[in-house]
Design an enzyme around this catalytic site. Structure first.
Site, PDB file in Angstrom:
ATOM      1  N   LEU A 429       0.839  -1.197   0.000  1.00 50.39           N
ATOM      2  CA  LEU A 429       0.000   0.000   0.000  1.00 50.39           C
ATOM      3  C   LEU A 429       0.871   1.242   0.000  1.00 50.39           C
ATOM      4  O   LEU A 429       0.535   2.260  -0.580  1.00 50.39           O
ATOM      5  CB  LEU A 429      -0.891   0.011   1.243  1.00 50.39           C
ATOM      6  CG  LEU A 429      -2.075  -0.944   1.257  1.00 50.39           C
ATOM      7  CD1 LEU A 429      -2.718  -0.932   2.626  1.00 50.39           C
ATOM      8  CD2 LEU A 429      -3.092  -0.526   0.212  1.00 50.39           C
ATOM      9  N   GLY A 433       9.749   5.717   5.580  1.00 53.62           N
ATOM     10  CA  GLY A 433      10.905   5.546   6.447  1.00 53.62           C
ATOM     11  C   GLY A 433      10.641   4.494   7.496  1.00 53.62           C
ATOM     12  O   GLY A 433      11.534   3.749   7.877  1.00 53.62           O
ATOM     13  N   VAL A 437       3.813  -0.883   4.196  1.00 57.01           N
ATOM     14  CA  VAL A 437       2.474  -1.265   4.597  1.00 57.01           C
ATOM     15  C   VAL A 437       1.882  -2.134   3.489  1.00 57.01           C
ATOM     16  O   VAL A 437       1.901  -1.764   2.321  1.00 57.01           O
ATOM     17  CB  VAL A 437       1.586  -0.034   4.847  1.00 57.01           C
ATOM     18  CG1 VAL A 437       0.185  -0.488   5.218  1.00 57.01           C
ATOM     19  CG2 VAL A 437       2.164   0.818   5.955  1.00 57.01           C
ATOM     20  N   LYS A 451       1.549  -3.458   8.764  1.00 56.70           N
ATOM     21  CA  LYS A 451       2.714  -2.577   8.756  1.00 56.70           C
ATOM     22  C   LYS A 451       3.940  -3.393   9.139  1.00 56.70           C
ATOM     23  O   LYS A 451       4.015  -3.944  10.237  1.00 56.70           O
ATOM     24  CB  LYS A 451       2.503  -1.429   9.754  1.00 56.70           C
ATOM     25  CG  LYS A 451       3.617  -0.414   9.776  1.00 56.70           C
ATOM     26  CD  LYS A 451       3.156   0.833  10.492  1.00 56.70           C
ATOM     27  CE  LYS A 451       4.257   1.394  11.376  1.00 56.70           C
ATOM     28  NZ  LYS A 451       3.746   2.491  12.227  1.00 56.70           N
ATOM     29  N   ASP A 548       2.877  12.968  16.904  1.00 57.87           N
ATOM     30  CA  ASP A 548       3.203  13.029  15.470  1.00 57.87           C
ATOM     31  C   ASP A 548       1.946  13.264  14.650  1.00 57.87           C
ATOM     32  O   ASP A 548       1.679  12.547  13.692  1.00 57.87           O
ATOM     33  CB  ASP A 548       3.915  11.740  15.034  1.00 57.87           C
ATOM     34  CG  ASP A 548       4.725  11.963  13.761  1.00 57.87           C
ATOM     35  OD1 ASP A 548       4.885  13.131  13.344  1.00 57.87           O
ATOM     36  OD2 ASP A 548       5.186  10.951  13.173  1.00 57.87           O
TER      37      ASP A 548
END
Ligand SMILES: *[C@@H]1O[C@H](CO)[C@@H](O)[C@H](O)[C@H]1NC(C)=O
Ligand SMILES: *[C@@H]1O[C@H](CO)[C@@H](O)[C@H](O)[C@H]1NC(C)=O
Ligand SMILES: *[C@@H]1O[C@H](CO)[C@@H](O)[C@H](O)[C@H]1NC(C)=O
Ligand SMILES: *[C@@H]1O[C@H](CO)[C@@H](O)[C@H](O)[C@H]1NC(C)=O
Ligand SMILES: *[C@@H]1O[C@H](CO)[C@@H](O)[C@H](O)[C@H]1NC(C)=O
Ligand SMILES: *[C@@H]1O[C@H](CO)[C@@H](O)[C@H](O)[C@H]1NC(C)=O
Ligand SMILES: *[C@@H]1O[C@H](CO)[C@@H](O)[C@H](O)[C@H]1NC(C)=O
Ligand SMILES: *[C@@H]1O[C@H](CO)[C@@H](O)[C@H](O)[C@H]1NC(C)=O
Ligand SMILES: *[C@@H]1O[C@H](CO)[C@@H](O)[C@H](O)[C@H]1NC(C)=O
Ligand SMILES: *[C@@H]1O[C@H](CO)[C@@H](O)[C@H](O)[C@H]1NC(C)=O
Ligand SMILES: *[C@@H]1O[C@H](CO)[C@@H](O)[C@H](O)[C@H]1NC(C)=O
Length: 753
Positions: A429, A433, A437, A451, A548
């Site tokens: 997908l 970094g 995925v 992931k 994040d």
């Protein structure tokens, strides 16, 4: 008895060729000498009184010769061989010769122009013998009689003439130099005479003598050399037929006369002459004239008779073949038989046995091999599990088990391999970094995003575990649901619900998609995101700082419902502590400048990042763009500058600004500005932000009233707010380490401890 057997002779020179078969069974009566020299003497023949059948069968052995010589009766008839089976007696008969001495012009001194044989019981075999005359000037006759008393007399002869050896053929007695004639049957007496009928001295060099004799047909071969060679041969072999008694078998049987044939033997009429012979029955061998003379032949011990394939069974007079257990067939190995064939059932049994054994062995080996491999794999998985913080995670999960409705599942490596078709490239997908995925489908049909982290770095395990623990605790419709993880692989894998529509980032910065993203949707996304953060900061059982927040971490589903993801850097904040010293982590452009400076993590860092997201939603600009002038590279800077210069309308995304909702946009802009304040404490709480956005949304929903006075006032106030530009400049240059792939700034911890 006045029997006389006489062989008249004129010379005793000769070569004796005696033959005796070596036999294992007794041939003579018990206690009787069964040989003379190297000639065997079988009963009815014998050397002494009790050893022969009757006097006709007396053999005299003269021991003065070396080897001893056997003679028929007491005559000078030398016996060479006696055979029982066919009733033959081989003797030596003299050669008659008439030689001419050219020197003396008279007959030579070795002249023996006649030779005579007289027998009283036996007869000269007419089938085995022939009368022969040899010479080039020869006349020979035989005077024969079928009875000793000369009752039946006959005379026959032949003559041979030649004048050159050239025409004398070898190997055939055809008339030139040699003539022959057959014998009458039943001859008991003969007188062979030979003479040279011309005084022809011209041929004496070639043929000095004329010869005549009766001899064994098969041992005689004429050659022209015989003309001279025969002169030194005294006698030649001759075959006699012998038989026993005076009557034939029928007469004996009919008259119940004495039968010399002993056990397991049978009487046989000779071809001619009176008397009979005895023969061992088939399957027996030995001397039929002796009691127990015929002995069973053990065919099984004779390789030429034994025709059995496997097992030979000897029976009296016969034998039969059989097959050992496990075999079938008649056991005869030659052409007519089938031989011994291994029993099919046994063959199958054995084959099956071997097959089963081998299979079992193979299965066992394979099983052990796979077991070993599996064990190794298990060990490896276990190692990975440990290495990937599995224990830590288990601990964490169990610690919080009670508090969460649905804890994350720990998937096996196999499950996920199957789900992603062994990490097929087509299933990717996205990559970044952090790793890759993959899209996958679980066995139950759920579509998931998997992931696969790049890192194997032990130091980042904590971060990974964090995400699992954090996410497993959050149950919010606007948070990407973590379904579970897999720790058995070298790198840990996280399994999320699959969010269908990509990231907010894509939708904002892809021009075509941006058009579809109306202000209403944008506002809703903002509100939902704010709601999530608010929930994380306050509502969740333990406060969580996302750390994040950025558009790439906000995913959208088909209905543009926001789903916040990537909790890798999140921190759980213990309730008694609202500031954490930690390594600075985040993404350039979204990073709280205060946090960057102080490394003091508070929930206000998320507020700042969210402010940037808001601005991004408003302007459609990227958080960090090198296309803008240096001081405005940072979106926050750019936006705040625009606000300061009252250019808000200029920087707003075209497609949303046109909707005639400028006041609402101003409200949001003001909110963004407050979120972007340099000092954390001056920023609003996330809860406030969320409530404000929710309020604005409600207004949109309920036909937004353009001129809300208070809002416009607030807007003005907010627009007048100054911005500490230096701080943003600092951000641009402060990146101690800039990781282009992660787009993260990582600074050393200075927590002052
Ligand atoms: C019998 O003895 C003679 C003279 O020694 C010999 O030539 C002959 O071959 C012998 N026969 C057998 C069967 O041994
Ligand atoms: C054996 O042969 C020798 C010489 O030919 C003869 O003198 C002798 O009488 C013979 N013996 C018998 C018992 O015939
Ligand atoms: C031929 O006769 C001569 C004289 O009589 C005699 O010496 C010689 O031995 C005889 N040869 C033969 C082969 O008989
Ligand atoms: C017969 O054989 C002898 C000796 O082997 C030889 O000298 C002679 O030439 C032969 N005769 C013929 C016609 O071949
Ligand atoms: C054999 O025949 C020859 C010639 O006919 C005669 O001289 C001789 O006496 C005969 N021998 C005997 C034993 O009858
Ligand atoms: C051959 O010669 C001998 C003596 O020289 C004589 O007695 C005889 O009759 C002769 N035979 C013939 C057929 O000429
Ligand atoms: C046996 O002998 C008898 C009388 O001696 C004779 O009639 C009969 O034909 C003979 N049988 C054979 C098979 O020779
Ligand atoms: C025939 O032979 C068998 C087997 O060798 C033996 O047992 C039997 O006694 C013999 N018969 C006579 C009559 O000798
Ligand atoms: C020999 O056999 C024949 C028939 O094969 C017969 O005519 C003849 O008389 C027999 N001779 C003797 C001596 O038995
Ligand atoms: C085996 O049998 C064959 C045929 O009857 C015979 O010629 C041979 O001598 C036998 N061999 C032995 C060792 O008895
Ligand atoms: C096999 O043995 C049988 C019985 O002894 C015999 O009659 C037959 O000729 C043999 N066949 C071959 C091919 O040797």
């Amino acid at each position: 008895m006045g029997f006389q057997v006489i062989l008249m002779k004129f010379s005793l020179m000769g070569v004796l060729v005696a033959a005796a078969a070596t036999q294992e069974f007794p041939i003579a009566k018990p206690g009787c000498q069964d040989r003379c020299g190297n000639i065997s003497i079988p009963y009815p023949f014998g050397l002494t009184d009790d050893c022969y059948f009757d006097t006709n069968f007396l053999i005299t052995c003269n021991e003065t010769f070396d080897p001893p010589q056997a003679f028929l009766l007491a005559s000078n008839i030398r016996v060479r061989e006696i055979t029982l089976d066919d009733g033959k007696l081989r003797i030596l008969a003299y050669v008659a010769r008439d030689c001419f001495n050219t020197t003396s012009g008279t007959a030579a001194h070795d002249n023996e122009p006649w030779s005579m044989l007289r027998l009283n019981k036996f007869i000269v075999s007419d089938t085995d013998n022939i009368f022969v005359a040899i010479g080039c000037n020869t006349e020979a006759t035989v005077f024969g009689s079928l009875a000793v008393n000369h009752d039946y007399v006959y005379k026959v002869g032949c003559m041979s003439m030649c004048n050159s050896l050239v025409y004398v053929p070898n190997n055939t007695c055809s008339g030139i130099g040699c003539c022959q004639t057959s014998l009458a049957k039943g001859v008991r007496y003969f007188n062979v005479t030979v003479s040279s009928y011309q005084n022809d001295t011209s041929i004496t060099d070639i043929s000095p003598c004329s010869y005549a004799f009766i001899t064994e047909t098969k041992s005689f071969k004429f050659a022209s050399t015989d003309f001279s060679d025969l002169r030194y041969v005294a006698s030649l072999p001759l075959v006699l037929d012998w038989n026993i008694g005076d009557s034939n078998c029928t007469t004996i049987r009919n008259n119940m006369m004495y039968n010399a044939c002993q056990g397991n033997s049978t009487c046989q009429d000779p071809e001619n002459g009176s008397g009979y012979l005895c023969k061992c029955l088939d399957g027996y061998q030995g001397n039929p004239y002796l009691p127990n003379g015929c002995q069973d032949i053990d065919e099984c011990k004779n390789s030429t008779l034994n025709i059995c394939d496997k097992k030979c069974i000897n029976t009296p007079g016969s034998f039969h073949c059989s097959c050992p257990e496990g075999y079938q067939g008649d056991g005869i190995k030659n052409g007519t038989g089938t031989g011994c064939i291994r029993d099919r059932s046994l063959v199958i049994e054995v084959t099956v046995g071997i097959g089963v054994g081998l299979t079992a062995l193979l299965v066992c080996i394979t099983w052990m091999y796979w077991g070993f491999k599996k064990w190794k794999l298990m060990k490896l998985k276990e190692k990975f599990f440990r290495q990937n913080g599995g224990l830590m995670l288990q601990q964490q999960l169990s610690k919080r088990e009670g508090s969460t409705a649905e804890t994350a599942k720990i998937f096996t490596a196999g499950e996920l391999e199957k789900a992603t078709n062994n990490y097929d490239e087509s299933k990717i997908l996205g990559t970044g970094g952090y790793g890759t995925v993959y899209k996958g489908m679980l066995i139950d049909g759920r579509i998931v995003a998997i992931k696969k982290s790049k890192m194997v770095d032990q130091s980042q395990i904590q971060q990974f575990i964090n995400e699992v623990v954090v996410l497993s605790q959050i149950n919010h419709r606007n948070v990407v649901k973590l379904l579970g993880c897999c720790l058995e692989t070298e790198v840990p894998l996280l399994v999320y619900e699959f969010v269908t529509n990509g990231t907010l980032f894509e939708h904002i910065h892809n021009k075509s998609k941006a058009l579809a993203l109306t202000w209403e949707i944008r506002l809703r996304i903002a509100a939902e995101t704010a709601g999530v953060l608010s929930y994380l900061h306050s509502a969740a059982s333990v406060p969580i700082i996302h750390r994040d927040i950025k558009t790439t971490n906000i995913l959208l589903d088909d209905n543009y419902i926001a789903k916040v993801s990537d909790f890798g850097t999140s921190r759980l904040v213990p309730l008694d502590q609202d500031e954490l010293s930690t390594m600075v982590q985040g993404t350039l452009g979204y990073l709280d400048p205060e946090y960057l400076h102080t490394s003091q993590l508070t929930d206000k860092s998320d507020v700042y990042s969210f402010g940037v997201v808001l601005v991004e939603l408003l302007t459609g600009e990227k958080a960090l763009s090198f296309q803008r002038p240096e001081e405005e590279r940072n979106l926050a800077m750019y936006f705040l500058n625009a606000l300061k210069e009252d250019r808000l309308v200029n920087v707003l995304e075209d497609c949303i600004a046109n909707e005639g909702n400028i006041e609402q946009l101003q409200e949001v802009s003001n909110l963004a500005k407050r979120c972007l304040r340099v000092k954390g404490e001056e920023r609003p709480m996330m809860k406030e932000v969320a409530m404000e956005l929710e309020g604005l949304r409600m207004m949109v929903k309920h036909s937004w009233v353009n001129n809300s006075k208070s809002n416009s006032e607030e807007t003005k106030y907010l627009l007048a707010e100054s911005v500490d530009v230096d701080h943003y400049g600092d951000i641009a240059s402060a990146s101690a380490r800039y990781d282009s792939t992660r787009n993260h700034v990582i600074l050393p911890i200075h927590d002052g401890r």
